[in-house]
Design an enzyme around this catalytic site. Structure first.
Site, PDB file in Angstrom:
ATOM      1  N   ASP A 220     -15.456   9.207 -16.205  1.00 44.82           N
ATOM      2  CA  ASP A 220     -16.344   8.626 -17.195  1.00 44.82           C
ATOM      3  C   ASP A 220     -16.293   9.406 -18.511  1.00 44.82           C
ATOM      4  O   ASP A 220     -16.584   8.887 -19.580  1.00 44.82           O
ATOM      5  CB  ASP A 220     -17.772   8.632 -16.630  1.00 44.82           C
ATOM      6  CG  ASP A 220     -18.742   7.927 -17.537  1.00 44.82           C
ATOM      7  OD1 ASP A 220     -18.458   6.768 -17.895  1.00 44.82           O
ATOM      8  OD2 ASP A 220     -19.767   8.526 -17.896  1.00 44.82           O
TER       9      ASP A 220
ATOM     10  N   GLY B  67     -23.592   5.879 -29.206  1.00 40.28           N
ATOM     11  CA  GLY B  67     -22.614   5.508 -30.217  1.00 40.28           C
ATOM     12  C   GLY B  67     -21.655   4.476 -29.666  1.00 40.28           C
ATOM     13  O   GLY B  67     -21.374   3.456 -30.292  1.00 40.28           O
TER      14      GLY B  67
END
EC number: 1.3.7.7
Lengths: 424, 530
Positions: free
Chosen positions: B282, B417
């Site tokens: 991840d 973001g």
């Protein structure tokens, strides 16, 4: 420090004491935080130390990030070495600043403790720079802690504006000037009330823009909207203007008294006055009623802060039924506050000045239901189990006039409500 | 004169207040004009302390200047002593009192109080807050630690003993760092003698000499004192700041070697979750993210290392506002192949951030606002900070738990973001544009496209004033896209389409190509795919 209390001769029906010692108050620089919002094309340049910059940063909170129109020219060692250099340095800093902010029409050089102590002549600097930077006008005033306490910074600023105000013709019809920075929304409400009474020519000091400052002359009648405007009032008197003695427009009763002073001076009939104020008074009454239950009989203690304490105490006592334990004020202008003092309950203990530790001892001994104080004291007193209302909010929030009477009461009720709500 | 809007540090007497407020049984009498008491609210509001700082101000006014301010000062010292009965006092002047040249030290000495009264010389027109804290702590240690003496040998079988130096009031995460480091030392079998200044009394400072060595958590506040203790009592002190997994492991090794014990029990222990989190797939997208780091030297250096070596970011900017530790920051910047930014002017920092065009900013409260203005994700890693960075929850920066906290702190704004980025791309997609409602509601729009404005207004925090529109970073004019190239671009999956567009445009601009064709698109892909 901690000198014994001096008992003064009685003043109205109140018990007035004066106290000296350590003071926990802001200096006049803090006024910049709200004044720069009010005069939209003015810039406030503090000439001072890192402490001054740090103070404004701490007081302005998040506002500091919004390209605000204030800054500090920090004096450093080289400036202290020779004063001629300090003047040149100041000119350089100001020139750079005006280049960066061409939208600025009015620049205030704000004196601080360091600049006052080294006797840096900011009034000459302001004259010099006014010539050089025209059409930008440069004025100066002192917000130093040695000379001013908190809201007195606004007084010093407005007093500096007065000699610069346009001259009203001798033959002009009488006009009304409202003195003291108010929230725009409050100004507009007052304009509508005055118009309803038939008083059309109403001006405000400060105006929202530098080139729209009100004219003043012999036919100007002025109402103080704030209790801390000693020097501004004196400067207006020198310009021939005439003060209308009144209570301050806090709460319904204060607002009515304040409006009535103008009505009487401008020959407004009782019927017209009643008609203009009726709806506002009724709305204020509706808004205040629920708060009366919560504040009625509650014992309130004011630490000195803004000079708003006496009118606020009058409002709490008379319109909400609170009991006043002690009303501290940094300075008591007996003339301007005559109407307020008259309305305070007989025997109210008013303390002018401060000896912080002694006053905290008195507060602890009295264990009031609500203590109105600054942010340096609020959490420590809360931790001792006393409910507090932090006082600075009373300057930043629109609180004057009929429509705000309920909001003003709410500010005092909220801490009590909160304390009742919390179970842990 | 220096034109200043935002200051990273307060004046030096604020540093002295941070030391005095951290300790108990100590009282500070500050010769200062009315108004300087504003400093109290930093402690009562930002740090939410439940008592006033132990500071008495003389709060002199103009009318006092004509009289005897020296007398006022003496009265203040006497009254404070009588009321608070401290074990020791510090006395000094703020910037204005420095100008009127009363001598706080001499005046206090003349009172002949039955406790140590330590004068502070804090040059307000040269120095700043951190220096003031360091100097105050050094003066206190010097005055109260006792006469120099060689360190006695430790009895066999006795646990090694250390002091922890540096935590103060208003310190960024000092409260929790201390808990974390105490835990670490405890699991190594090292006992803690005195923690100072935080929680110490003047009497405790008299026991500093009993420790075998010192742990310096924050060199900004404690290195001068540690130097003095080394000279006077032969106590070595730690050089490693335990920030990040690597920093913590090196710190454990250093402490163990100073204590003459085996670090293995801690080094072989469970440690931090950061290494696994950072290795999990991840986290792959974090690779070489461009990060700009600014803060006090200790945090800037420590966190730049975490960013580069533990999260795989590229450090594209590193700097500090504290000139006292400029040398160390320069050395660290060189490690990252960049030049350090040493400045206390936020406009310089803003310019450097623009120039470096980072994807993440790690800094102080001020960088948070700069980043917000530039639309760049950001996290706060150093003082000065607002009230939200004195959290109620446990949130150290140091030690293994600190590394866990750092992983979350540095990655969360990026996750957001990425989410924002994806949402932005969804908006362009015909199935996901603003006017389309969620499919479980039948895909019907619950508002008109004009509601976008409302939504944006709603998302903006209500209590922050409007900030000026972000100034776009760049650019020469982008080359035009041919219709075929534009069509080809649409075939690229939406989640990489933005990247492809930017890369292609950069490629075309660098080669001064007037028109982007399908060829250009694939040339650029090959070029950037190298």
């Amino acid at each position: 420090m901690n000198a014994p209390l001096l008992h003064q001769p009685p003043c109205g029906g109140i018990e007035l004491r004066q106290e000296q010692g350590q003071r926990a108050v802001f200096c006049g620089l803090t006024g910049i935080v709200w004044l720069h919002r009010k005069i939209q094309d003015a810039f406030f340049l503090v000439v001072g130390s890192r402490t001054c910059a740090h103070l404004i940063q701490s007081a302005a909170g998040v506002m500091i990030f919004a390209e605000p129109r204030f800054a500090t020219a920090i004096i450093d060692e080289r400036d202290l070495a020779g004063l001629a250099d300090a003047n040149e340095e100041l000119d350089r800093v100001v020139t750079r600043l005006i280049e960066r902010r061409p939208d600025i029409k009015l620049l205030f050089l704000v004196g601080s403790c360091p600049s006052e102590v080294i006797k840096l002549d900011l009034s000459r600097a302001a004259q010099r720079l006014s010539g050089r930077l025209a059409p930008v006008r440069v004025l100066n005033y002192s917000g130093s802690g040695i000379e001013t306490t908190f809201t007195q910074g606004e007084d010093a600023c407005l007093a500096a504006l007065v000699p610069d105000l346009p001259r009203e013709a001798e033959t002009a019809v009488p006009s009304l000037l409202v003195v003291g920075a108010l929230a725009d929304v409050v100004e507009d409400q007052f304009l509508r009330l005055f118009a309803a009474m038939g008083i059309a020519d109403v001006r405000f000091l400060p105006a929202r823009r530098a080139n729209a400052m009100p004219a003043v002359g012999r036919n100007t009648r002025y109402l103080l909207a704030q209790p801390f405007l000693t020097d501004t009032a004196r400067a207006l008197d020198e310009r021939g203007a005439c003060r209308l003695p009144a209570s301050f427009p806090l709460g319904a009763e204060g607002t009515t008294g304040w409006l009535r002073a103008a009505a009487e001076a401008f020959g407004v009939s009782e019927a017209a006055f009643e008609q203009a104020t009726e709806a506002g008074r009724a709305r204020a009454e509706t808004a205040l009623a629920p708060h009366r239950e919560r504040l009625g009989g509650k014992r309130v203690f004011f630490f000195p802060d803004s000079q708003l304490e006496v009118p606020l105490a009058r409002f709490l006592a008379r319109e909400l039924g609170a009991d006043l334990v002690e009303v501290g004020t940094p300075y008591l202008h007996r003339g301007h506050l005559a109407a307020e003092i008259e309305l305070l309950p007989k025997g109210t203990r008013v303390t002018e000045g401060q000896s912080l530790d002694d006053q905290m001892d008195r507060c602890r001994a009295e264990r009031p239901d609500l203590t109105v104080c600054g942010l340096g004291l609020a959490n420590p007193l809360e931790a001792e189990g006393l409910s507090t209302k932090w006082s600075i909010e009373l300057l930043f929030t629109p609180v004057q006039g009929y429509e705000q009477a309920g909001d003003l009461a709410e500010l005092f009720v909220r801490p009590l409500r909160r304390r009742a709500l919390l179970e842990v | 004169m220096q034109l200043t809007l935002w200051t990273y540090e307060g004046p030096p007497h604020i540093g002295a207040m941070r030391v005095a407020t951290a300790m108990s049984g100590l009282h500070y009498v500050l010769h200062a004009p009315q108004g300087d008491t504003y400093a109290d609210l930093l402690f009562t509001m930002i740090e939410r302390r439940d008592a006033r700082p132990p500071v008495t101000y003389t709060t002199f006014r103009a009318q006092d200047l004509g009289r005897d301010t020296a007398e006022l000062f003496k009265q203040a010292v006497s009254a404070a002593h009588a009321r608070f009965q401290p074990q020791a006092m510090i006395v000094g002047a703020s910037c204005t009192a420095e100008l009127i040249q009363d001598d706080p030290g001499g005046l206090a000495k003349a009172l002949d109080l039955p406790i140590p009264v330590i004068p502070l010389e804090l040059p307000a027109y040269q120095k700043k807050e951190n220096w003031g804290a360091s100097e105050t702590f050094y003066r206190l240690v010097r005055a109260l630690a006792g006469p120099p003496a060689p360190h006695p040998a430790r009895e066999p079988g006795q646990r090694p003993l250390c002091n922890i130096l540096g935590p103060t009031a208003l310190g960024f995460r000092h409260r929790d760092d201390l808990i974390e480091i105490r835990r670490l030392l405890d699991s190594l079998g090292i006992a803690v003698n005195v923690v100072a200044p935080l929680g110490a009394t003047p009497a405790d400072l008299g026991r500093l000499r009993e420790a075998d060595f010192n742990v310096v958590l924050y060199p900004e506040t404690a290195r001068s004192a540690a130097d003095y203790l080394k000279k006077s009592f032969g106590q070595p002190f730690t050089q490693t700041v335990p920030i990040g997994v690597g920093g913590t492991r090196r710190f454990v090794e250093e402490v163990a070697s100073l204590a003459g014990i085996d670090p293995a029990p801690v080094l072989d222990g469970p440690g931090s979750r950061l290494p696994w989190y950072s290795r999990s797939v991840d986290s792959t997208y974090l690779t070489a993210k461009r990060v700009f780091v600014f803060g006090d030297a200790t945090h800037a250096i420590g966190i730049a290392r975490v960013a580069a070596k533990e999260l795989g970011f590229t450090v594209v900017g590193l700097g500090t506002y504290g000139r006292e530790f400029a040398r160390e920051v320069r050395a660290e910047a060189a490690e990252h192949g960049i030049e350090a930014l040493i400045t206390d002017d936020y406009l310089d920092v803003e310019a450097a951030i623009r120039a470096a065009a980072p994807e993440l900013v790690l800094g102080t409260q001020m960088e948070r606002h700069v980043a917000k203005r530039l639309g760049i994700p950001c996290a706060v890693i150093s003082a000065p900070v607002h009230v939200q960075d004195f959290p109620a929850r446990y949130a150290p920066q140091m030690g293994f738990e600190g590394a866990n906290v750092l992983f979350d702190t540095l990655v969360h704004p990026l996750m957001m973001g990425l989410e924002e980025h994806l949402l932005g791309m969804f908006r362009e997609d015909p199935e996901f544009h603003d006017g389309v409602g969620p499919s479980h509601l039948g895909g019907k729009s619950y508002g008109t496209p004009a509601d976008g404005a409302f939504e944006a207004a709603e998302r903006a925090p209500a209590d922050t004033p409007p900030t000026p529109a972000p100034v776009p970073i760049l650019l020469d004019r982008a080359a035009a896209w041919s219709p075929e190239a534009e069509k080809e671009l649409k075939k690229i999956p939406f989640f990489v389409r933005g990247k492809a567009r930017t890369n292609t445009e950069t490629f075309a601009r660098e080669r001064h190509l007037p028109l982007i064709t399908v060829e250009t698109l694939y040339d650029a892909k090959a070029h950037f795919g190298r």
